[in-house]
Design a protein around this motif. Structure first.
Motif, PDB file in Angstrom:
ATOM      1  N   VAL A  85     -31.327  10.734  -3.797  1.00  0.00           N
ATOM      2  CA  VAL A  85     -30.185  11.444  -4.622  1.00  0.00           C
ATOM      3  C   VAL A  85     -30.715  11.657  -5.901  1.00  0.00           C
ATOM      4  O   VAL A  85     -31.287  10.439  -6.578  1.00  0.00           O
ATOM      5  CB  VAL A  85     -29.079  10.498  -4.447  1.00  0.00           C
ATOM      6  N   PHE A  86     -30.485  12.639  -6.343  1.00  0.00           N
ATOM      7  CA  PHE A  86     -31.159  12.767  -8.126  1.00  0.00           C
ATOM      8  C   PHE A  86     -29.937  12.973  -8.929  1.00  0.00           C
ATOM      9  O   PHE A  86     -28.907  13.546  -8.750  1.00  0.00           O
ATOM     10  CB  PHE A  86     -32.107  14.165  -7.966  1.00  0.00           C
ATOM     11  N   ALA A 162     -31.760   6.301  -5.319  1.00  0.00           N
ATOM     12  CA  ALA A 162     -30.789   7.231  -6.079  1.00  0.00           C
ATOM     13  C   ALA A 162     -31.097   7.002  -7.733  1.00  0.00           C
ATOM     14  O   ALA A 162     -31.070   5.756  -8.085  1.00  0.00           O
ATOM     15  CB  ALA A 162     -29.375   6.869  -5.742  1.00  0.00           C
ATOM     16  N   ASP A 163     -31.577   7.964  -8.326  1.00  0.00           N
ATOM     17  CA  ASP A 163     -31.905   7.588  -9.904  1.00  0.00           C
ATOM     18  C   ASP A 163     -30.899   8.149 -10.550  1.00  0.00           C
ATOM     19  O   ASP A 163     -30.744   9.477 -10.713  1.00  0.00           O
ATOM     20  CB  ASP A 163     -33.240   8.315 -10.260  1.00  0.00           C
ATOM     21  N   GLU A 164     -30.125   7.609 -11.367  1.00  0.00           N
ATOM     22  CA  GLU A 164     -28.910   7.887 -12.164  1.00  0.00           C
ATOM     23  C   GLU A 164     -28.199   8.831 -11.558  1.00  0.00           C
ATOM     24  O   GLU A 164     -27.667  10.032 -12.033  1.00  0.00           O
ATOM     25  CB  GLU A 164     -29.536   8.455 -13.354  1.00  0.00           C
ATOM     26  N   PRO A 165     -27.599   8.654 -10.356  1.00  0.00           N
ATOM     27  CA  PRO A 165     -26.788   9.731  -9.483  1.00  0.00           C
ATOM     28  C   PRO A 165     -25.416  10.133  -9.950  1.00  0.00           C
ATOM     29  O   PRO A 165     -24.896  11.079  -9.759  1.00  0.00           O
ATOM     30  CB  PRO A 165     -26.667   8.926  -7.898  1.00  0.00           C
ATOM     31  N   MET A 178     -19.835   7.050  -5.961  1.00  0.00           N
ATOM     32  CA  MET A 178     -20.412   5.628  -5.493  1.00  0.00           C
ATOM     33  C   MET A 178     -19.721   5.056  -4.481  1.00  0.00           C
ATOM     34  O   MET A 178     -20.631   4.158  -3.624  1.00  0.00           O
ATOM     35  CB  MET A 178     -20.051   4.710  -6.919  1.00  0.00           C
ATOM     36  N   THR A 179     -18.511   5.197  -4.264  1.00  0.00           N
ATOM     37  CA  THR A 179     -17.902   4.837  -3.042  1.00  0.00           C
ATOM     38  C   THR A 179     -18.423   5.441  -1.983  1.00  0.00           C
ATOM     39  O   THR A 179     -18.625   4.623  -0.829  1.00  0.00           O
ATOM     40  CB  THR A 179     -16.283   4.947  -3.098  1.00  0.00           C
ATOM     41  N   MET A 180     -18.715   6.772  -1.890  1.00  0.00           N
ATOM     42  CA  MET A 180     -19.453   7.581  -0.709  1.00  0.00           C
ATOM     43  C   MET A 180     -20.698   6.983  -0.339  1.00  0.00           C
ATOM     44  O   MET A 180     -20.696   6.655   0.712  1.00  0.00           O
ATOM     45  CB  MET A 180     -19.569   8.871  -1.210  1.00  0.00           C
ATOM     46  N   MET A 181     -21.475   6.641  -1.337  1.00  0.00           N
ATOM     47  CA  MET A 181     -22.814   6.091  -1.013  1.00  0.00           C
ATOM     48  C   MET A 181     -22.793   4.738  -0.421  1.00  0.00           C
ATOM     49  O   MET A 181     -23.534   4.536   0.399  1.00  0.00           O
ATOM     50  CB  MET A 181     -23.733   6.288  -2.365  1.00  0.00           C
ATOM     51  N   LEU A 192     -29.849   0.721  -0.044  1.00  0.00           N
ATOM     52  CA  LEU A 192     -29.846   1.661  -1.076  1.00  0.00           C
ATOM     53  C   LEU A 192     -30.476   1.120  -2.408  1.00  0.00           C
ATOM     54  O   LEU A 192     -29.974   0.008  -2.806  1.00  0.00           O
ATOM     55  CB  LEU A 192     -28.201   1.878  -1.237  1.00  0.00           C
ATOM     56  N   VAL A 193     -31.023   1.712  -2.873  1.00  0.00           N
ATOM     57  CA  VAL A 193     -31.763   1.384  -4.484  1.00  0.00           C
ATOM     58  C   VAL A 193     -31.243   2.462  -5.263  1.00  0.00           C
ATOM     59  O   VAL A 193     -31.594   3.477  -5.319  1.00  0.00           O
ATOM     60  CB  VAL A 193     -33.327   1.349  -4.404  1.00  0.00           C
ATOM     61  N   LEU A 194     -30.433   2.022  -6.305  1.00  0.00           N
ATOM     62  CA  LEU A 194     -29.836   2.808  -6.915  1.00  0.00           C
ATOM     63  C   LEU A 194     -30.097   2.385  -8.445  1.00  0.00           C
ATOM     64  O   LEU A 194     -30.070   1.188  -8.948  1.00  0.00           O
ATOM     65  CB  LEU A 194     -28.234   2.270  -7.106  1.00  0.00           C
ATOM     66  N   VAL A 195     -30.693   3.459  -9.202  1.00  0.00           N
ATOM     67  CA  VAL A 195     -30.948   3.171 -10.819  1.00  0.00           C
ATOM     68  C   VAL A 195     -29.921   3.565 -11.566  1.00  0.00           C
ATOM     69  O   VAL A 195     -29.274   4.675 -11.625  1.00  0.00           O
ATOM     70  CB  VAL A 195     -32.181   3.827 -11.054  1.00  0.00           C
ATOM     71  N   THR A 196     -29.555   2.790 -12.690  1.00  0.00           N
ATOM     72  CA  THR A 196     -28.421   3.211 -13.414  1.00  0.00           C
ATOM     73  C   THR A 196     -28.491   2.304 -14.856  1.00  0.00           C
ATOM     74  O   THR A 196     -29.175   1.482 -14.799  1.00  0.00           O
ATOM     75  CB  THR A 196     -27.050   3.176 -12.755  1.00  0.00           C
TER      76      THR A 196
END
Ligand SMILES: Nc1ncnc2c1ncn2[C@@H]1O[C@H](COP(=O)(O)OP(=O)(O)O)[C@@H](O)[C@H]1O
Ligand SMILES: [Mg+2]
Length: 236
Positions: A85-86, A162-165, A178-181, A192-196
């Motif tokens: 996810v971009f 996901a990078d800053e989705p 966020m809730t959906m992911m 799920l690896v999430l960058v923020t």
């Protein structure tokens, strides 16, 4: 990730983007990579997902050491096991919502009619049942990101990066995304690896790994997390 190091050469200068990262993420965990701009978050995600080769060290996903794979092997590995996810959605502009979401199924030998039926179902799940034939330019940012999420999760990859989705979204839409992911990742036991750099988004993760200047400076479990580490070591 084992002793992961990434150095970029710019003219005669060297930028140590990742110093020496050791990190293990159990299957099914929602892990947030947190830190200020320039701390190395995207670099870490790109090494984890095999988008870039590390300068030193290795990345393993399941049993596979992706650091030694050829570009060709990596491309196949990503199609089979990884979703993305971009921040800027990266939808194909000349394809409709359904066609964008159906894309990852092209590589799994599913026929067109079945692909599009699955994609329609997925779009309904993200609340876009009335936007199936819309092109990206005919949708809001939040809608485009929901298409992006449907596309990342449709083939049930083991890992989604996901990078800053939520980087381009308003606060209400951020929460929806966020809730959906989170719901998808939990339902299919996907990692799920999430960058923020947004602490409100970090709160949706089971764990927050904070980077500063290419080093991990903290690694904490979210107290409200319902992730059970006890069974996370099971093979699929
Ligand atoms: N392709 C590149 N070439 C040179 N330097 C880079 C490159 N990509 C990132 N960097 C540098 O590496 C550091 C980390 O960048 P990045 O991983 O993009 O940080 P973040 O995603 O946390 O904002 C920064 O100092 C950045 O300038
Ligand atoms: Mg970044």
């Amino acid at each position: 990730m084992h002793n992961l190091r990434k150095v970029y050469a710019v003219d005669d200068d060297k930028v140590v983007a990742l110093a020496r990262i050791n990190l293990e993420i159990p299957r099914g965990q929602i892990c947030c990579i947190f830190g200020e701009s320039g701390s190395g978050k995207s670099t870490l995600l790109n090494q984890m997902a095999g988008m870039e080769k590390p300068t030193k060290g290795s990345v393993r996903i399941g049993r596979d050491n992706i650091s030694t794979m050829s570009e060709r092997e990596l491309a196949v590995f990503r199609q089979r096991h990884i979703g993305f996810v971009f921040q800027s959605y990266n939808l194909l502009p000349h394809l409709t919502a359904v066609e964008n979401v159906a894309m990852p199924l092209m590589f799994s030998g599913v026929g067109k009619a079945e692909r599009e039926a699955k994609a329609s179902k997925m779009l309904k799940r993200v609340g876009l049942g009335k936007r199936l034939k819309h092109f990206p330019s005919q949708m809001s940012g939040g809608q485009q990101q929901r298409v992006g999420i449907a596309r990342a999760f449709i083939a049930h990859p083991e890992v989604v990066f996901a990078d800053e989705p939520t980087g381009n979204l308003d606060s209400k839409t951020k929460v929806e995304v966020m809730t959906m992911m989170r719901t998808f990742a939990r339902h299919y036991r996907q990692t799920l690896v999430l960058v923020t750099h947004d602490e409100h988004m970090a709160a949706y993760a089971d764990r927050v790994v904070t980077l500063l200047d290419g080093h991990i400076v903290s690694d904490t479990a979210n107290r409200s997390s319902d992730f059970a580490t006890a069974d996370s070591g099971h093979p699929q």
